[in-house]
Write a protein that holds these residues in place. Structure first.
Motif, mmCIF file in Angstrom:
data_model
loop_
_atom_site.group_PDB
_atom_site.id
_atom_site.type_symbol
_atom_site.label_atom_id
_atom_site.label_comp_id
_atom_site.label_asym_id
_atom_site.label_seq_id
_atom_site.Cartn_x
_atom_site.Cartn_y
_atom_site.Cartn_z
ATOM 1 N N LEU A 152 6.308 15.864 -20.340
ATOM 2 C CA LEU A 152 5.874 15.367 -19.025
ATOM 3 C C LEU A 152 5.736 13.849 -19.018
ATOM 4 O O LEU A 152 6.143 13.180 -18.064
ATOM 5 C CB LEU A 152 4.538 16.023 -18.647
ATOM 6 N N VAL A 153 5.178 13.305 -20.085
ATOM 7 C CA VAL A 153 5.048 11.845 -20.185
ATOM 8 C C VAL A 153 6.429 11.200 -20.226
ATOM 9 O O VAL A 153 6.654 10.140 -19.625
ATOM 10 C CB VAL A 153 4.226 11.471 -21.432
ATOM 11 N N GLY A 154 7.373 11.845 -20.908
ATOM 12 C CA GLY A 154 8.740 11.335 -20.913
ATOM 13 C C GLY A 154 9.354 11.331 -19.529
ATOM 14 O O GLY A 154 10.033 10.372 -19.132
ATOM 15 N N VAL A 155 9.103 12.392 -18.770
ATOM 16 C CA VAL A 155 9.630 12.488 -17.402
ATOM 17 C C VAL A 155 9.122 11.336 -16.538
ATOM 18 O O VAL A 155 9.908 10.599 -15.931
ATOM 19 C CB VAL A 155 9.233 13.842 -16.773
ATOM 20 N N TYR A 156 7.805 11.172 -16.477
ATOM 21 C CA TYR A 156 7.238 10.175 -15.573
ATOM 22 C C TYR A 156 7.344 8.759 -16.128
ATOM 23 O O TYR A 156 7.477 7.807 -15.359
ATOM 24 C CB TYR A 156 5.781 10.532 -15.254
ATOM 25 N N GLY A 157 7.300 8.632 -17.454
ATOM 26 C CA GLY A 157 7.501 7.313 -18.035
ATOM 27 C C GLY A 157 8.881 6.777 -17.711
ATOM 28 O O GLY A 157 9.041 5.601 -17.352
ATOM 29 N N GLY A 158 9.887 7.626 -17.813
ATOM 30 C CA GLY A 158 11.238 7.213 -17.468
ATOM 31 C C GLY A 158 11.366 6.815 -16.012
ATOM 32 O O GLY A 158 12.020 5.812 -15.673
ATOM 33 N N LEU A 159 10.746 7.586 -15.126
ATOM 34 C CA LEU A 159 10.823 7.281 -13.694
ATOM 35 C C LEU A 159 10.185 5.936 -13.370
ATOM 36 O O LEU A 159 10.739 5.145 -12.592
ATOM 37 C CB LEU A 159 10.134 8.386 -12.887
ATOM 38 N N LEU B 81 0.821 -1.206 0.000
ATOM 39 C CA LEU B 81 0.000 0.000 0.000
ATOM 40 C C LEU B 81 0.859 1.262 0.000
ATOM 41 O O LEU B 81 0.508 2.267 -0.616
ATOM 42 C CB LEU B 81 -0.943 -0.002 1.205
ATOM 43 N N VAL B 82 1.992 1.204 0.696
ATOM 44 C CA VAL B 82 2.902 2.354 0.695
ATOM 45 C C VAL B 82 3.452 2.578 -0.711
ATOM 46 O O VAL B 82 3.512 3.718 -1.207
ATOM 47 C CB VAL B 82 4.052 2.131 1.696
ATOM 48 N N ALA B 83 3.847 1.482 -1.380
ATOM 49 C CA ALA B 83 4.339 1.600 -2.747
ATOM 50 C C ALA B 83 3.227 2.049 -3.695
ATOM 51 O O ALA B 83 3.459 2.826 -4.631
ATOM 52 C CB ALA B 83 4.912 0.260 -3.211
ATOM 53 N N LEU B 84 1.994 1.572 -3.429
ATOM 54 C CA LEU B 84 0.857 1.961 -4.261
ATOM 55 C C LEU B 84 0.611 3.467 -4.174
ATOM 56 O O LEU B 84 0.253 4.102 -5.168
ATOM 57 C CB LEU B 84 -0.392 1.196 -3.818
ATOM 58 N N ALA B 85 0.819 4.042 -2.999
ATOM 59 C CA ALA B 85 0.650 5.487 -2.834
ATOM 60 C C ALA B 85 1.608 6.252 -3.740
ATOM 61 O O ALA B 85 1.226 7.236 -4.390
ATOM 62 C CB ALA B 85 0.861 5.879 -1.372
ATOM 63 N N ALA B 86 2.852 5.789 -3.806
ATOM 64 C CA ALA B 86 3.833 6.437 -4.686
ATOM 65 C C ALA B 86 3.436 6.273 -6.150
ATOM 66 O O ALA B 86 3.539 7.216 -6.944
ATOM 67 C CB ALA B 86 5.220 5.851 -4.444
ATOM 68 N N LEU B 87 2.969 5.091 -6.508
ATOM 69 C CA LEU B 87 2.551 4.841 -7.885
ATOM 70 C C LEU B 87 1.369 5.729 -8.268
ATOM 71 O O LEU B 87 1.334 6.296 -9.374
ATOM 72 C CB LEU B 87 2.180 3.368 -8.055
ATOM 73 N N LEU B 88 0.403 5.860 -7.373
ATOM 74 C CA LEU B 88 -0.771 6.690 -7.653
ATOM 75 C C LEU B 88 -0.401 8.159 -7.800
ATOM 76 O O LEU B 88 -1.124 8.925 -8.447
ATOM 77 C CB LEU B 88 -1.805 6.522 -6.539
ATOM 78 N N ASN B 89 0.702 8.546 -7.222
ATOM 79 C CA ASN B 89 1.162 9.928 -7.353
ATOM 80 C C ASN B 89 1.806 10.173 -8.721
ATOM 81 O O ASN B 89 1.801 11.297 -9.227
ATOM 82 C CB ASN B 89 2.165 10.246 -6.243
ATOM 83 N N TRP B 90 2.386 9.128 -9.328
ATOM 84 C CA TRP B 90 3.045 9.239 -10.634
ATOM 85 C C TRP B 90 2.110 8.921 -11.797
ATOM 86 O O TRP B 90 2.252 9.465 -12.887
ATOM 87 C CB TRP B 90 4.229 8.269 -10.708
ATOM 88 N N LEU B 91 1.150 8.031 -11.560
ATOM 89 C CA LEU B 91 0.350 7.466 -12.645
ATOM 90 C C LEU B 91 -0.449 8.498 -13.457
ATOM 91 O O LEU B 91 -0.515 8.391 -14.687
ATOM 92 C CB LEU B 91 -0.582 6.391 -12.075
ATOM 93 N N PRO B 92 -1.094 9.487 -12.821
ATOM 94 C CA PRO B 92 -1.918 10.425 -13.607
ATOM 95 C C PRO B 92 -1.169 11.135 -14.731
ATOM 96 O O PRO B 92 -1.748 11.404 -15.793
ATOM 97 C CB PRO B 92 -2.409 11.425 -12.545
ATOM 98 N N ALA B 93 0.113 11.458 -14.521
ATOM 99 C CA ALA B 93 0.870 12.126 -15.585
ATOM 100 C C ALA B 93 0.978 11.231 -16.816
ATOM 101 O O ALA B 93 0.956 11.721 -17.956
ATOM 102 C CB ALA B 93 2.261 12.505 -15.082
ATOM 103 N N LEU B 94 1.077 9.918 -16.609
ATOM 104 C CA LEU B 94 1.147 8.982 -17.734
ATOM 105 C C LEU B 94 -0.229 8.780 -18.372
ATOM 106 O O LEU B 94 -0.352 8.701 -19.599
ATOM 107 C CB LEU B 94 1.700 7.640 -17.271
ATOM 108 N N LEU B 95 -1.268 8.710 -17.538
ATOM 109 C CA LEU B 95 -2.611 8.457 -18.045
ATOM 110 C C LEU B 95 -3.218 9.669 -18.730
ATOM 111 O O LEU B 95 -3.887 9.555 -19.766
ATOM 112 C CB LEU B 95 -3.523 8.007 -16.903
ATOM 113 N N PHE B 96 -3.007 10.842 -18.139
ATOM 114 C CA PHE B 96 -3.737 12.029 -18.579
ATOM 115 C C PHE B 96 -2.842 13.158 -19.095
ATOM 116 O O PHE B 96 -3.353 14.219 -19.464
ATOM 117 C CB PHE B 96 -4.582 12.567 -17.417
#
Length: 414
Positions: A354-361, A51-66
């Motif tokens: 922005l997608v390049g930034v978060y996709g790379g991360l 769940l802790v890792a999921l929180a970090a993922l949810l913080n990064w995911l929107p930039a890739l999705l939207f």
């Protein structure tokens, strides 16, 4: 006081940019507070590593999705109104989260949903707000304006905000979120004081997917911006691989505890502040294209140095230099992009970046975790060094395209 203000923001940048800068600094203080308070709230609700890792993922995911959608919408609508609307949504959500904490109904599920919604709103806010600077500032002053924006980010988001957020959280778990709601709301009000030039939009009757494709095609056909996007993608893969295990590296390799790990962030931010103070001096002597080359070398050697050292003092010195490099690189990259991209395409091209930034991360974090698990804690750093070195060799001559924006001929910031 007015003389100090004129030094920080020279009069030629005019009052509208000063409103934008004040909004950026105010909102960044709120974001810096949440930078510490958010993980602390998650940890207070669960000790489940998933769940802790999921929180970090949810913080990064929107930039890739939207991210690409955010860019297309930014280029379709009134950008000032979009920033104000989204920031009001952010202030409302984080305010409701503060109320939920006070009422003791902020379960881990509620917190995770709030993280995702806030990150989604921030994707739209950041994409739209990044297009405002080139609308308010002359091309020759973009480096100066962006250095002031980045200086505020380093100072209030990285240095002041996190310790303040931790202090407020210790005093009362709802306090940092209430403070963020007020600061983001204030940032929206400051943006409302700005008047923007009229932008002619010619794609009201096209499908939004057509607009997104147009932005992607523009990037692919513009050598300088294509090089920047490719560079940030690859370098964030290598950076993400190494930094994804940084907390374990600090503990196992350097022997640092929690306080020492926090010191890494502080030292990096101090390096960024040094980069802020010296940026004008640097750009008066080195072209922006050559700055990009120097930055690639510094980042590559950063990974090598961290892979080799076991001495905390040496590692902290490396983090200081890296912090300065990160500021200089970020300011230079956004300045070159803003100078090259037409106003009507700023949102879409920025969103591709922005997608390049978060996709790379995201990709890098996955690689780093696997390498550390199988081959040891320094393996991600060796991967980052090798990957960066190979990429620098391949991209070196492509960076000449950056010079074609005539960026190196612009007056240096003060």
């Amino acid at each position: 006081m007015s003389r100090i203000l004129d030094v920080v923001v020279p009069p030629r940048l005019d009052r509208r940019f000063r409103w934008l800068l004040a909004s950026s600094w105010t909102s960044n203080l709120g974001d810096g507070i949440i930078l510490a308070a958010g993980p602390l709230l998650v940890a207070s609700r669960t000790d489940d590593a998933f769940l802790v890792a999921l929180a970090a993922l949810l913080n990064w995911l929107p930039a890739l999705l939207f991210g690409l959608w955010a860019g297309a919408i930014t280029d379709r609508v009134d950008r000032r109104r979009l920033v104000i609307t989204v920031d009001c949504v952010r202030a409302t959500i984080v305010g409701l989260l503060a109320v939920a904490v006070v009422a003791d109904v902020a379960t881990i599920g509620v917190v995770l949903v709030a993280i995702f919604v806030l990150a989604t709103a921030e994707t739209f806010a950041d994409t739209a707000s990044s297009t405002l600077v080139p609308m308010l500032v002359d091309r020759d002053d973009l480096a100066l304006a962006n250095s002031r924006i980045q200086a505020g980010f380093v100072t209030v988001n990285q240095l002041v905000g996190p310790p303040l957020g931790a202090l407020l959280f210790a005093a009362g778990q709802a306090l940092p979120f209430a403070a963020d709601a007020v600061l983001v709301g204030a940032g929206a009000w400051l943006i409302s004081r700005i008047s923007l030039p009229v932008v002619v939009r010619e794609h009201h009757h096209t499908h939004i997917r057509h607009d997104i494709a147009e932005g992607v095609r523009w990037v692919l056909h513009h050598a300088a911006v294509r090089t920047l996007v490719l560079t940030i993608l690859i370098f964030n893969v290598t950076f993400g691989a190494a930094w994804s295990v940084l907390v374990l590296y600090a503990r196992e390799r350097l022997g640092l505890g929690a306080v020492g790990f926090g010191l890494i962030t502080t030292v990096g931010a101090l390096g960024g502040l040094a980069g802020t103070l010296s940026y004008g001096w640097i750009t008066r002597r080195i072209s922006l294209a050559n700055l990009m080359r120097v930055g690639l070398i510094i980042e590559t050697l950063t990974h090598l140095g961290l892979a080799l050292t076991t001495t905390p003092a040496v590692a902290l010195g490396i983090f200081f230099v890296f912090g300065a490099h990160a500021f200089v690189w970020g300011t230079t990259s956004v300045t070159i992009r803003q100078r090259a991209v037409p106003t009507a395409l700023q949102g879409r091209v920025g969103s591709v970046n922005l997608v390049g930034v978060y996709g790379g991360l995201v990709i890098g974090a996955g690689i780093g975790g696997v390498l550390a698990q199988r081959y040891g804690i320094t393996a991600p750093f060796w991967f980052a060094f090798g990957g960066s070195a190979i990429f620098v060799a391949l991209i070196w001559h492509q960076l000449r395209h950056v010079a074609h924006t005539d960026a190196q001929d612009a007056p240096a910031p003060e």
